[in-house]
Write an enzyme that holds these catalytic residues in place. Structure first.
Site, PDB file in Angstrom:
ATOM      1  N   CYS A   1      -0.864   3.885  -6.425  1.00 27.66           N
ATOM      2  CA  CYS A   1      -1.745   3.203  -5.463  1.00 27.66           C
ATOM      3  C   CYS A   1      -1.881   1.771  -5.947  1.00 27.66           C
ATOM      4  O   CYS A   1      -2.118   1.540  -7.150  1.00 27.66           O
ATOM      5  CB  CYS A   1      -3.102   3.894  -5.430  1.00 27.66           C
ATOM      6  SG  CYS A   1      -4.361   3.001  -4.498  1.00 27.66           S
TER       7      CYS A   1
ATOM      8  N   CYS B   1       0.866  -1.177   0.000  1.00 23.69           N
ATOM      9  CA  CYS B   1       0.000   0.000   0.000  1.00 23.69           C
ATOM     10  C   CYS B   1       0.906   1.232   0.000  1.00 23.69           C
ATOM     11  O   CYS B   1       1.705   1.413   0.930  1.00 23.69           O
ATOM     12  CB  CYS B   1      -0.859  -0.046   1.259  1.00 23.69           C
ATOM     13  SG  CYS B   1      -1.887   1.404   1.537  1.00 23.69           S
TER      14      CYS B   1
HETATM   15  N1  DGL Z   1      -3.765   0.430  -1.953  1.00 26.58           N
HETATM   16  C1  DGL Z   1      -3.637   1.645  -1.221  1.00 26.58           C
HETATM   17  C2  DGL Z   1      -2.431   2.435  -1.766  1.00 26.58           C
HETATM   18  O1  DGL Z   1      -1.579   1.852  -2.413  1.00 26.58           O
HETATM   19  C3  DGL Z   1      -4.965   2.322  -1.245  1.00 26.58           C
HETATM   20  C4  DGL Z   1      -5.075   3.460  -0.358  1.00 26.58           C
HETATM   21  C5  DGL Z   1      -6.418   3.656   0.242  1.00 26.58           C
HETATM   22  O2  DGL Z   1      -6.900   2.757   0.923  1.00 26.58           O
HETATM   23  O3  DGL Z   1      -6.899   4.784   0.092  1.00 26.58           O
HETATM   24  O4  DGL Z   1      -2.265   3.607  -1.528  1.00 26.58           O
END
Ligand code: DGL
Length: 271
Positions: A192, A82
């Site tokens: 993301c 993430c």
């Molecule tokens: N997968 C997360 C990232 O890479 C998502 C972020 C979120 O939950 O807003 O930033």
């Protein structure tokens, strides 16, 4: 200080992966493809998604909670799949726990090296784009490049619901890509881990001259290299245990992993 975990790490222990939800499976797929013999344990904190609009304190607290859970399950390495958690919390995680951490950051450096128009775009969460780490990376590696930064507001909740192609998703992506096209970017950085699932739709709306760059493969290579360095690569040839846990509905997780359905186990947990 973090809790202590009294187990000797061994190669047979799983690679732990966590994300605010289902997006980190895009990273897991790269890891599994490069390291097919590794046992893996994936934690989707979908109940608390999106992380992107939370404060840094909240993101740190959730990242600690996820890490503790993976450590309780004897993970030998933790992949923070993430960008939002990495850019806001990995420093704290590394200071609290001795287990190796791999983080994911927007691929600004490769994009800055590849761009010919000297104009790149980045689509990421508010949490990532406002982090000190992102600021430092762009200053260090992309100082001579124009960066169009767009917050992907609303994208993660739609992806969590399995909407990769809905009219609402198309509308949002059109809105977010327009300023990038106007800025004549030739590289779009997906900052993301949820966004690689939007590549088919993005390719339909972007000129062919724009290259889409994400960090999944680099994270998998880095995971392999750190495991090697720590003598923790699993060389056993048995069928690996590939476990996925979510604290919300598991439908989207199952949909994204349908190609692996005979090999994996998906579980719902109270977490
Ligand atoms: N997968 C997360 C990232 O890479 C998502 C972020 C979120 O939950 O807003 O930033």
């Amino acid at each position: 200080m973090g809790s202590f975990y009294f187990y000797t790490m061994s190669a047979a222990h799983p690679i732990g992966v966590f994300d605010s939800g289902v997006g980190g499976t895009s990273i897991w797929q790269e890891i599994h493809s490069l390291l097919p013999h590794e046992n893996t344990l994936y934690l989707a904190d979908s109940k608390n998604a999106p992380y992107g609009n939370k404060t840094q304190e909240e993101i740190i607290a959730l990242s600690i909670k996820n890490t503790e859970w993976l450590l309780q399950h004897q993970c030998k390495i933790i992949v923070v799949a993430c960008n939002t958690a990495t850019t806001n919390a990995i420093k704290v995680l590394r200071s609290r726990y001795s287990v190796p951490f791999i983080g994911i950051e927007p691929a600004i450096k490769p994009a800055a090296l590849q761009t010919k128009t000297k104009s790149i775009g980045i689509l990421a969460t508010k949490g990532t784009l406002s982090s000190d780490l992102f600021y430092k990376t762009t200053k260090e590696h992309a100082n001579d490049v124009k960066i169009t930064e767009i917050i992907g507001e609303g994208l993660v909740p739609l992806i969590e619901k399995g909407q990769f192609n809905s009219p609402e998703m198309t509308k949002l992506l059109n809105k977010y890509t327009q300023p990038m096209i106007a800025a004549q970017i030739d590289c779009l950085v997906l900052g993301c881990s949820h966004y690689p699932y939007l590549i088919p739709l993005l390719k339909n709306m972007l000129p062919e001259t724009i290259k889409i760059i994400d960090s999944g493969e680099a994270v998998a290579r880095q995971t392999k290299s750190i495991l090697e360095r720590n003598h923790l690569l699993n060389t056993a040839m048995e069928k690996p245990a590939l476990d996925f846990y979510s604290n919300l509905d598991t439908n989207t997780l199952a949909y994204l992993l349908k190609g692996y359905s005979t090999k994996i186990r998906i579980n719902k947990i109270n977490f």
